[in-house]
Design a protein around this motif. Structure first.
Motif, mmCIF file in Angstrom:
data_model
loop_
_atom_site.group_PDB
_atom_site.id
_atom_site.type_symbol
_atom_site.label_atom_id
_atom_site.label_comp_id
_atom_site.label_asym_id
_atom_site.label_seq_id
_atom_site.Cartn_x
_atom_site.Cartn_y
_atom_site.Cartn_z
ATOM 1 N N ARG A 92 0.701 -1.121 -0.017
ATOM 2 C CA ARG A 92 0.035 -0.056 0.013
ATOM 3 C C ARG A 92 0.844 1.322 0.124
ATOM 4 N NH1 ARG A 92 -4.844 -1.649 4.382
ATOM 5 N NH2 ARG A 92 -5.609 -3.315 3.082
ATOM 6 N N ILE A 93 2.064 1.161 0.239
ATOM 7 C CA ILE A 93 3.180 2.374 0.104
ATOM 8 C C ILE A 93 3.119 2.819 -0.986
ATOM 9 C CG2 ILE A 93 5.281 1.228 0.198
ATOM 10 C CD1 ILE A 93 4.601 3.845 2.803
ATOM 11 N N LEU A 94 3.036 2.101 -1.914
ATOM 12 C CA LEU A 94 3.071 2.520 -3.312
ATOM 13 C C LEU A 94 2.029 3.451 -3.912
ATOM 14 C CD1 LEU A 94 3.475 -1.017 -5.358
ATOM 15 C CD2 LEU A 94 4.992 0.676 -5.128
ATOM 16 N N LEU A 95 0.934 3.607 -3.188
ATOM 17 C CA LEU A 95 -0.212 4.546 -3.387
ATOM 18 C C LEU A 95 0.436 5.841 -2.821
ATOM 19 C CD1 LEU A 95 -3.210 2.627 -2.030
ATOM 20 C CD2 LEU A 95 -2.266 2.884 -4.579
ATOM 21 N N LEU A 96 1.366 6.125 -2.024
ATOM 22 C CA LEU A 96 2.086 7.201 -1.703
ATOM 23 C C LEU A 96 2.832 8.246 -2.989
ATOM 24 C CD1 LEU A 96 2.930 6.760 2.134
ATOM 25 C CD2 LEU A 96 1.300 8.116 1.018
ATOM 26 N N LEU A 97 3.384 7.160 -3.674
ATOM 27 C CA LEU A 97 4.267 7.724 -4.896
ATOM 28 C C LEU A 97 3.681 8.794 -5.419
ATOM 29 C CD1 LEU A 97 6.140 4.519 -6.204
ATOM 30 C CD2 LEU A 97 6.966 6.167 -4.662
ATOM 31 N N PRO A 98 2.259 8.704 -6.074
ATOM 32 C CA PRO A 98 1.727 9.779 -6.949
ATOM 33 C C PRO A 98 1.634 11.195 -6.123
ATOM 34 C CG PRO A 98 0.637 7.898 -7.171
ATOM 35 C CD PRO A 98 1.469 7.508 -6.331
ATOM 36 N N TYR A 111 4.422 16.104 -17.236
ATOM 37 C CA TYR A 111 4.860 15.468 -15.958
ATOM 38 C C TYR A 111 3.969 15.023 -15.224
ATOM 39 C CZ TYR A 111 6.921 14.346 -11.293
ATOM 40 O OH TYR A 111 7.092 13.649 -10.041
ATOM 41 N N GLN A 112 2.829 16.030 -15.111
ATOM 42 C CA GLN A 112 1.645 15.878 -14.296
ATOM 43 C C GLN A 112 0.942 14.761 -15.134
ATOM 44 O OE1 GLN A 112 -0.363 19.356 -12.540
ATOM 45 N NE2 GLN A 112 1.440 20.352 -13.414
ATOM 46 N N PHE A 113 0.655 14.833 -16.508
ATOM 47 C CA PHE A 113 -0.341 13.800 -17.089
ATOM 48 C C PHE A 113 0.363 12.389 -17.294
ATOM 49 C CE2 PHE A 113 -1.526 11.979 -21.243
ATOM 50 C CZ PHE A 113 -2.955 12.183 -21.003
ATOM 51 N N ALA A 114 1.654 12.524 -17.093
ATOM 52 C CA ALA A 114 2.047 11.196 -16.891
ATOM 53 C C ALA A 114 1.929 10.194 -15.711
ATOM 54 C CB ALA A 114 3.820 11.098 -17.098
ATOM 55 N N TRP A 115 1.560 11.339 -14.580
ATOM 56 C CA TRP A 115 1.245 10.481 -13.551
ATOM 57 C C TRP A 115 -0.398 9.676 -13.492
ATOM 58 C CZ3 TRP A 115 3.737 8.694 -9.670
ATOM 59 C CH2 TRP A 115 5.168 9.350 -9.498
ATOM 60 N N VAL A 116 -1.148 10.167 -14.420
ATOM 61 C CA VAL A 116 -2.450 9.710 -14.560
ATOM 62 C C VAL A 116 -2.312 8.143 -14.778
ATOM 63 C CG1 VAL A 116 -4.620 9.718 -15.948
ATOM 64 C CG2 VAL A 116 -3.394 11.873 -15.144
ATOM 65 N N PRO A 117 -1.967 7.798 -16.078
ATOM 66 C CA PRO A 117 -1.660 6.130 -16.065
ATOM 67 C C PRO A 117 -0.896 5.504 -15.180
ATOM 68 C CG PRO A 117 -0.594 7.434 -17.952
ATOM 69 C CD PRO A 117 -1.067 8.383 -16.955
ATOM 70 N N LEU A 118 0.204 6.101 -14.756
ATOM 71 C CA LEU A 118 1.232 5.497 -13.750
ATOM 72 C C LEU A 118 0.253 5.448 -12.402
ATOM 73 C CD1 LEU A 118 3.906 4.468 -12.988
ATOM 74 C CD2 LEU A 118 4.587 6.787 -12.435
ATOM 75 N N THR A 119 -0.485 6.276 -12.198
ATOM 76 C CA THR A 119 -1.281 5.927 -10.819
ATOM 77 C C THR A 119 -2.546 4.816 -10.869
ATOM 78 O OG1 THR A 119 -0.808 8.308 -10.068
ATOM 79 C CG2 THR A 119 -2.842 7.424 -9.010
ATOM 80 N N LEU A 174 -0.487 1.686 -10.545
ATOM 81 C CA LEU A 174 0.009 1.520 -9.165
ATOM 82 C C LEU A 174 -1.255 0.877 -8.464
ATOM 83 C CD1 LEU A 174 2.419 4.579 -8.402
ATOM 84 C CD2 LEU A 174 2.791 2.102 -8.755
ATOM 85 N N ILE A 175 -2.427 1.647 -8.518
ATOM 86 C CA ILE A 175 -3.566 1.302 -7.980
ATOM 87 C C ILE A 175 -3.997 -0.309 -8.394
ATOM 88 C CG2 ILE A 175 -6.340 1.755 -7.847
ATOM 89 C CD1 ILE A 175 -5.561 4.610 -7.973
ATOM 90 N N VAL A 192 -1.730 -2.776 -6.432
ATOM 91 C CA VAL A 192 -2.046 -3.066 -5.134
ATOM 92 C C VAL A 192 -3.336 -3.836 -4.905
ATOM 93 C CG1 VAL A 192 -2.566 -1.593 -3.064
ATOM 94 C CG2 VAL A 192 -0.773 -0.821 -4.397
ATOM 95 N N TYR A 193 -4.387 -3.500 -5.705
ATOM 96 C CA TYR A 193 -5.709 -4.113 -5.790
ATOM 97 C C TYR A 193 -5.311 -5.693 -5.935
ATOM 98 C CZ TYR A 193 -9.873 -5.609 -7.314
ATOM 99 O OH TYR A 193 -11.188 -6.738 -7.491
ATOM 100 N N ARG A 194 -4.526 -5.827 -6.997
ATOM 101 C CA ARG A 194 -4.365 -7.125 -7.182
ATOM 102 C C ARG A 194 -3.576 -8.000 -6.206
ATOM 103 N NH1 ARG A 194 -6.684 -10.093 -11.187
ATOM 104 N NH2 ARG A 194 -4.636 -11.138 -11.389
ATOM 105 N N HIS A 195 -2.670 -7.168 -5.498
ATOM 106 C CA HIS A 195 -1.889 -7.891 -4.307
ATOM 107 C C HIS A 195 -2.806 -8.066 -3.418
ATOM 108 C CE1 HIS A 195 0.742 -7.891 -0.930
ATOM 109 N NE2 HIS A 195 1.458 -8.567 -1.545
ATOM 110 N N GLU A 196 -3.779 -7.172 -2.992
ATOM 111 C CA GLU A 196 -4.716 -7.394 -1.774
ATOM 112 C C GLU A 196 -5.656 -8.447 -2.105
ATOM 113 O OE1 GLU A 196 -4.433 -5.829 0.889
ATOM 114 O OE2 GLU A 196 -2.743 -4.947 0.290
#
Length: 59
Positions: A2-8, A34-42, A45-46, A49-53
C-alpha cells in the motif's frame, strides 16, 4: 504494498521539482507532461495494489 499509493502523492506534492519548461515533449512543457504522465502511472499502481490485496484475500 500500500505504500506504493504514496508515490503519486509525493511525486506531485513538491511542485518546485517539476515547475520547469524544459525538457519539452511533443511541444508540451515539462510541467504539463509530468503531471499528465502520473495519470496512467497512478492507475497502474492502484491496479497493482488491488491485485496484491485480492490475492491475499483482502478486498
Amino acid at each position: 504494498m500500500r505504500i506504493l499509493l504514496l508515490l503519486p502523492f509525493i511525486g506531485l506534492l513538491w511542485v518546485p521539482f517539476y515547475n520547469h519548461e524544459l525538457p519539452t515533449l511533443f511541444g508540451f512543457p515539462f510541467f504539463y507532461w509530468y503531471q499528465f504522465a502520473w495519470v496512467p502511472l497512478t492507475s497502474l499502481l492502484i491496479w497493482i495494489v488491488y491485485r496484491h490485496e485480492k490475492s491475499k484475500g483482502e478486498e
